[in-house]
Design a protein around this motif. Sequence first.
Motif, short mmCIF file in Angstrom:
data_model
loop_
_atom_site.label_atom_id
_atom_site.label_comp_id
_atom_site.label_asym_id
_atom_site.label_seq_id
_atom_site.Cartn_x
_atom_site.Cartn_y
_atom_site.Cartn_z
N HIS A 70 0.86 -1.18 0.00
CA HIS A 70 0.00 0.00 0.00
C HIS A 70 0.90 1.23 0.00
N ILE A 71 0.74 2.06 -1.05
CA ILE A 71 1.55 3.27 -1.19
C ILE A 71 0.60 4.46 -1.16
N GLU A 72 0.97 5.46 -0.37
CA GLU A 72 0.15 6.67 -0.34
C GLU A 72 1.06 7.90 -0.31
N GLY A 73 0.52 8.98 -0.81
CA GLY A 73 1.28 10.22 -0.84
C GLY A 73 0.42 11.35 -1.33
N VAL A 74 1.05 12.47 -1.57
CA VAL A 74 0.35 13.65 -2.06
C VAL A 74 1.17 14.24 -3.20
N ILE A 75 0.50 14.52 -4.30
CA ILE A 75 1.15 15.22 -5.41
C ILE A 75 0.93 16.70 -5.18
N THR A 76 2.03 17.43 -5.10
CA THR A 76 1.93 18.88 -4.93
C THR A 76 2.00 19.53 -6.30
N GLY A 77 1.45 20.69 -6.43
CA GLY A 77 1.49 21.34 -7.74
C GLY A 77 1.06 22.78 -7.64
N GLY A 78 1.42 23.55 -8.64
CA GLY A 78 0.99 24.94 -8.69
C GLY A 78 1.94 25.90 -8.00
N VAL A 79 2.88 25.41 -7.23
CA VAL A 79 3.83 26.29 -6.54
C VAL A 79 5.23 25.90 -6.99
N LEU A 80 5.98 26.88 -7.47
CA LEU A 80 7.36 26.61 -7.86
C LEU A 80 8.23 26.49 -6.63
N LYS A 81 9.22 25.66 -6.71
CA LYS A 81 10.15 25.49 -5.59
C LYS A 81 10.83 26.83 -5.29
N ASP A 82 10.99 27.11 -4.03
CA ASP A 82 11.62 28.36 -3.56
C ASP A 82 10.84 29.61 -3.99
N SER A 83 9.53 29.47 -4.09
CA SER A 83 8.71 30.62 -4.48
C SER A 83 7.39 30.54 -3.73
N SER A 84 6.81 31.68 -3.45
CA SER A 84 5.50 31.69 -2.80
C SER A 84 4.39 31.98 -3.81
N THR A 85 4.76 32.10 -5.09
CA THR A 85 3.78 32.40 -6.13
C THR A 85 3.01 31.13 -6.48
N VAL A 86 1.69 31.24 -6.51
CA VAL A 86 0.83 30.11 -6.88
C VAL A 86 0.32 30.35 -8.29
N TYR A 87 0.36 29.31 -9.12
CA TYR A 87 -0.08 29.41 -10.51
C TYR A 87 -1.35 28.60 -10.70
N LEU A 88 -2.32 29.17 -11.39
CA LEU A 88 -3.53 28.47 -11.78
C LEU A 88 -3.22 27.75 -13.08
N MET A 89 -3.34 26.43 -13.08
CA MET A 89 -2.98 25.65 -14.26
C MET A 89 -4.04 25.81 -15.35
N LYS A 90 -3.63 26.26 -16.53
CA LYS A 90 -4.54 26.40 -17.68
C LYS A 90 -4.55 25.12 -18.51
N VAL A 91 -3.45 24.42 -18.52
CA VAL A 91 -3.34 23.12 -19.19
C VAL A 91 -2.92 22.13 -18.12
N GLN A 92 -3.69 21.07 -17.93
CA GLN A 92 -3.40 20.10 -16.86
C GLN A 92 -3.33 18.71 -17.47
N GLU A 93 -2.13 18.30 -17.90
CA GLU A 93 -1.96 16.97 -18.46
C GLU A 93 -1.23 16.04 -17.50
N LEU A 94 -0.56 16.60 -16.53
CA LEU A 94 0.03 15.76 -15.50
C LEU A 94 -1.04 15.45 -14.46
N CYS A 95 -0.76 14.49 -13.61
CA CYS A 95 -1.70 14.16 -12.54
C CYS A 95 -2.00 15.42 -11.74
N PRO A 96 -3.26 15.70 -11.45
CA PRO A 96 -3.58 16.89 -10.68
C PRO A 96 -3.06 16.76 -9.24
#
Length: 144
Positions: A70-96
Amino acid sequence: MDAQDFADTSQLKPSVVLTGTAKEGSAAPPIGLVDIGTSESAYLFRVALPGVCKDQCKVKCEIQRDGRVHIEGVITGGVLKDSSTVYLMKVQELCPPGPFTISFNLPGPVDPRLSSPAFRPDGILEVVVMKNRTPPLAATFPPP
């Protein structure tokens, strides 16, 4: 490949259960693809976790004695590493972004204490786990 080889191959395909974002990522590189290898003394399994970064995500892998993984985790997204800016994804082809679980069975019982996990830089979780070797009970009758 003859009919017997095909039958043997189809029986080896593990039943994999995906939930959360692992289930939703249909257009993306698939999360949760599983390869299982076997040797005389151990099993090797590899699980594709594209979009999961070792440094940004806590992936938990539990292996039970009966071979259930059993494997569990969380995919993070929308925030660049070392940045506090959040991006709204307009194209989402990777796992959300969001939590996921992946569960499957190894072909036989294992000793979970004897496992060697590695999270590769290419997003593959690779684990070697030793098969459970219960020594046969030798009994002599009558006792010496």
